[in-house]
Motif scaffolding. Structure first.
Motif, PDB file in Angstrom:
ATOM      1  N   LEU A  98      56.467  27.360  50.142  1.00  0.00           N
ATOM      2  CA  LEU A  98      56.725  27.235  51.579  1.00  0.00           C
ATOM      3  C   LEU A  98      58.188  26.893  51.842  1.00  0.00           C
ATOM      4  N   PHE A  99      58.772  26.048  51.000  1.00  0.00           N
ATOM      5  CA  PHE A  99      60.195  25.726  51.160  1.00  0.00           C
ATOM      6  C   PHE A  99      61.050  26.975  50.975  1.00  0.00           C
ATOM      7  N   ALA A 100      60.731  27.791  49.971  1.00  0.00           N
ATOM      8  CA  ALA A 100      61.503  28.999  49.707  1.00  0.00           C
ATOM      9  C   ALA A 100      61.418  29.981  50.876  1.00  0.00           C
ATOM     10  N   ILE A 101      60.240  30.120  51.463  1.00  0.00           N
ATOM     11  CA  ILE A 101      60.072  31.030  52.609  1.00  0.00           C
ATOM     12  C   ILE A 101      60.924  30.574  53.786  1.00  0.00           C
ATOM     13  N   LEU A 102      60.841  29.288  54.102  1.00  0.00           N
ATOM     14  CA  LEU A 102      61.587  28.759  55.242  1.00  0.00           C
ATOM     15  C   LEU A 102      63.096  28.785  54.996  1.00  0.00           C
ATOM     16  N   ALA A 103      63.509  28.491  53.757  1.00  0.00           N
ATOM     17  CA  ALA A 103      64.934  28.524  53.432  1.00  0.00           C
ATOM     18  C   ALA A 103      65.480  29.942  53.586  1.00  0.00           C
ATOM     19  N   TRP A 104      64.730  30.925  53.119  1.00  0.00           N
ATOM     20  CA  TRP A 104      65.166  32.321  53.253  1.00  0.00           C
ATOM     21  C   TRP A 104      65.279  32.698  54.729  1.00  0.00           C
ATOM     22  N   MET A 105      64.292  32.290  55.532  1.00  0.00           N
ATOM     23  CA  MET A 105      64.327  32.631  56.949  1.00  0.00           C
ATOM     24  C   MET A 105      65.488  31.949  57.657  1.00  0.00           C
ATOM     25  N   PHE A 106      65.777  30.695  57.289  1.00  0.00           N
ATOM     26  CA  PHE A 106      66.853  29.972  57.955  1.00  0.00           C
ATOM     27  C   PHE A 106      68.220  30.543  57.606  1.00  0.00           C
ATOM     28  N   TRP A 107      68.459  30.772  56.319  1.00  0.00           N
ATOM     29  CA  TRP A 107      69.796  31.164  55.866  1.00  0.00           C
ATOM     30  C   TRP A 107      70.031  32.664  55.877  1.00  0.00           C
ATOM     31  N   ARG A 108      68.991  33.479  55.827  1.00  0.00           N
ATOM     32  CA  ARG A 108      69.157  34.927  55.686  1.00  0.00           C
ATOM     33  C   ARG A 108      68.733  35.731  56.904  1.00  0.00           C
ATOM     34  N   THR A 109      68.103  35.085  57.875  1.00  0.00           N
ATOM     35  CA  THR A 109      67.692  35.811  59.079  1.00  0.00           C
ATOM     36  C   THR A 109      68.168  35.031  60.308  1.00  0.00           C
ATOM     37  N   SER A 110      67.856  35.549  61.471  1.00  0.00           N
ATOM     38  CA  SER A 110      68.243  34.884  62.720  1.00  0.00           C
ATOM     39  C   SER A 110      67.132  33.986  63.255  1.00  0.00           C
ATOM     40  N   ALA A 111      66.204  33.573  62.397  1.00  0.00           N
ATOM     41  CA  ALA A 111      65.014  32.839  62.850  1.00  0.00           C
ATOM     42  C   ALA A 111      65.354  31.559  63.601  1.00  0.00           C
ATOM     43  N   ARG A 112      66.452  30.888  63.235  1.00  0.00           N
ATOM     44  CA  ARG A 112      66.752  29.607  63.882  1.00  0.00           C
ATOM     45  C   ARG A 112      67.194  29.767  65.329  1.00  0.00           C
ATOM     46  N   TYR A 113      67.465  31.004  65.765  1.00  0.00           N
ATOM     47  CA  TYR A 113      67.833  31.249  67.155  1.00  0.00           C
ATOM     48  C   TYR A 113      66.617  31.605  68.019  1.00  0.00           C
ATOM     49  N   TYR A 114      65.435  31.528  67.433  1.00  0.00           N
ATOM     50  CA  TYR A 114      64.191  31.778  68.152  1.00  0.00           C
ATOM     51  C   TYR A 114      63.360  30.500  68.108  1.00  0.00           C
ATOM     52  N   PRO A 115      63.524  29.614  69.076  1.00  0.00           N
ATOM     53  CA  PRO A 115      62.830  28.318  69.037  1.00  0.00           C
ATOM     54  C   PRO A 115      61.328  28.453  68.781  1.00  0.00           C
ATOM     55  N   GLY A 116      60.855  27.720  67.792  1.00  0.00           N
ATOM     56  CA  GLY A 116      59.442  27.733  67.447  1.00  0.00           C
ATOM     57  C   GLY A 116      59.080  28.650  66.302  1.00  0.00           C
ATOM     58  N   ARG A 117      59.998  29.543  65.912  1.00  0.00           N
ATOM     59  CA  ARG A 117      59.647  30.498  64.859  1.00  0.00           C
ATOM     60  C   ARG A 117      59.512  29.811  63.492  1.00  0.00           C
ATOM     61  N   LEU A 118      60.422  28.935  63.161  1.00  0.00           N
ATOM     62  CA  LEU A 118      60.370  28.277  61.851  1.00  0.00           C
ATOM     63  C   LEU A 118      59.212  27.281  61.766  1.00  0.00           C
ATOM     64  N   VAL A 119      59.025  26.498  62.807  1.00  0.00           N
ATOM     65  CA  VAL A 119      57.909  25.558  62.778  1.00  0.00           C
ATOM     66  C   VAL A 119      56.582  26.317  62.822  1.00  0.00           C
ATOM     67  N   GLY A 120      56.570  27.480  63.456  1.00  0.00           N
ATOM     68  CA  GLY A 120      55.371  28.310  63.447  1.00  0.00           C
ATOM     69  C   GLY A 120      55.034  28.794  62.050  1.00  0.00           C
ATOM     70  N   VAL A 121      56.064  29.202  61.311  1.00  0.00           N
ATOM     71  CA  VAL A 121      55.845  29.625  59.914  1.00  0.00           C
ATOM     72  C   VAL A 121      55.346  28.446  59.077  1.00  0.00           C
ATOM     73  N   PHE A 122      55.922  27.262  59.306  1.00  0.00           N
ATOM     74  CA  PHE A 122      55.489  26.085  58.553  1.00  0.00           C
ATOM     75  C   PHE A 122      54.021  25.766  58.826  1.00  0.00           C
ATOM     76  N   LEU A 123      53.646  25.709  60.097  1.00  0.00           N
ATOM     77  CA  LEU A 123      52.265  25.362  60.442  1.00  0.00           C
ATOM     78  C   LEU A 123      51.277  26.397  59.902  1.00  0.00           C
TER      79      LEU A 123
END
Length: 307
Positions: free
Chosen positions: A196-221
């Motif tokens: 789960l850490f690897a998925i979120l790290a890839w999304m944060f650093w390699r995609t624009s996911a952090r500019y879509y509020p709720g996308r990262l926490v949605g993936v975590f949940l």
């Protein structure tokens, strides 16, 4: 049949042969246990990683907010985790409230910790005018580290073992009878922690996911809920639920994961509507210069699909 089963178990790993101890450091007058160190390590490593993420463009808060958040979140994790354990797993403790404060006897609920941490984030954001959903995104990226250390501590303690198994890596745990069992604690450390850490790290650093509020926490949940739901099939139900609905139909852990999965899917499905343009610097909550700083460019379509 029973003799064959016991003979098979004798060929598996015995927990005692791993020479693990619950106590990390024995000072005679005071013991430091691995479970306590797991909490400390999760908080410190998560704090370090949070500061690292805040150095990237579009940060939702400043360093001073992060420092306050760690303090409030620590209280939320401990208080929420303990109260969640009492409510979900040991409600009879309310008949003797003193036991609720006896943390050294063990008993913490991850789902309760999530609720406590969420309340801490809401409190911080309300006081400082921050976007609570964006702050949640950043905290969600750090949470798997704490899960990883916590599940390793469960294994070292020889607790929360799995169901009887005949796989080569099955372990005979003390107090769990003569049968070898799944080391389900390690399954959870791998899936809920590292994967789960690897998925979120890839999304944060390699995609624009952090500019879509709720996308990262949605993936975590969603990710945590699905991983935990799956591993529960290999995990023994809590002792107090033996012979009840929560053993034969669905485990308590699985039931608590269902709203997490539903909530995570909702946040993912609606995250595209919350796309915003964030200033690269300074972080949210800090004084801004008179000249408007450069805006972060819109993410290309390919990046959106990847996230």
């Amino acid at each position: 049949m029973l003799l064959d089963t016991l003979a098979a178990a004798s060929q598996h790993i015995r927990f005692e042969d791993l020479h693990l101890s619950k106590v990390a450091l024995d000072l005679k007058f005071f013991e430091i246990k691995w479970y306590s160190l797991a909490y400390i390590a999760g908080i410190l490593v998560g704090w370090w990683y949070l500061l690292k993420m805040l150095g990237a463009p579009g940060a939702p808060m400043s360093r001073r907010h992060a420092d306050d958040l760690v303090f409030y979140a620590t209280i939320g994790i401990i208080a929420g985790g303990r109260l969640g354990y009492v409510v979900f797993y040991q409600p009879e403790m309310f008949l003797n409230p003193v036991h609720i404060f006896m943390l050294w006897d063990g008993g913490m609920s991850f789902h309760g910790g999530v609720i406590g941490t969420t309340l801490a984030i809401l409190w911080l954001c309300r006081r400082n005018g921050l976007s609570w959903l964006r702050v949640h995104d950043y905290v969600a990226c750090c949470a798997p580290m704490g899960l990883f250390f916590g599940r390793l501590a469960n294994f070292v303690n020889g607790e929360l073992w799995g169901k009887p198994a005949d796989v080569p890596w099955a372990i005979v745990f003390p107090g769990a009878g003569p049968l070898a069992r799944h080391p389900s604690q390690l399954y959870e450390a791998l899936l809920e922690g590292l994967v789960l850490f690897a998925i979120l790290a890839w999304m944060f650093w390699r995609t624009s996911a952090r500019y879509y509020p709720g996308r990262l926490v949605g993936v975590f949940l969603t990710g945590y809920g699905c991983f935990r739901f799956f591993v529960e099939y290999f995990r023994e139900p809590d002792q107090q639920f033996i012979g009840t609905f929560f053993e034969n139909v669905i485990h308590m852990g699985q039931l608590l994961c269902l709203p997490m999965i539903v909530g995570g899917i909702y946040l993912l499905a609606t995250s595209a509507k919350r796309r915003e343009r964030y200033e690269a610097m300074p972080p949210a909550g800090e004084p801004r210069p008179e000249a408007a700083p450069e805006l972060v460019p819109e993410a290309p379509a390919a990046a959106e699909g990847a996230a």
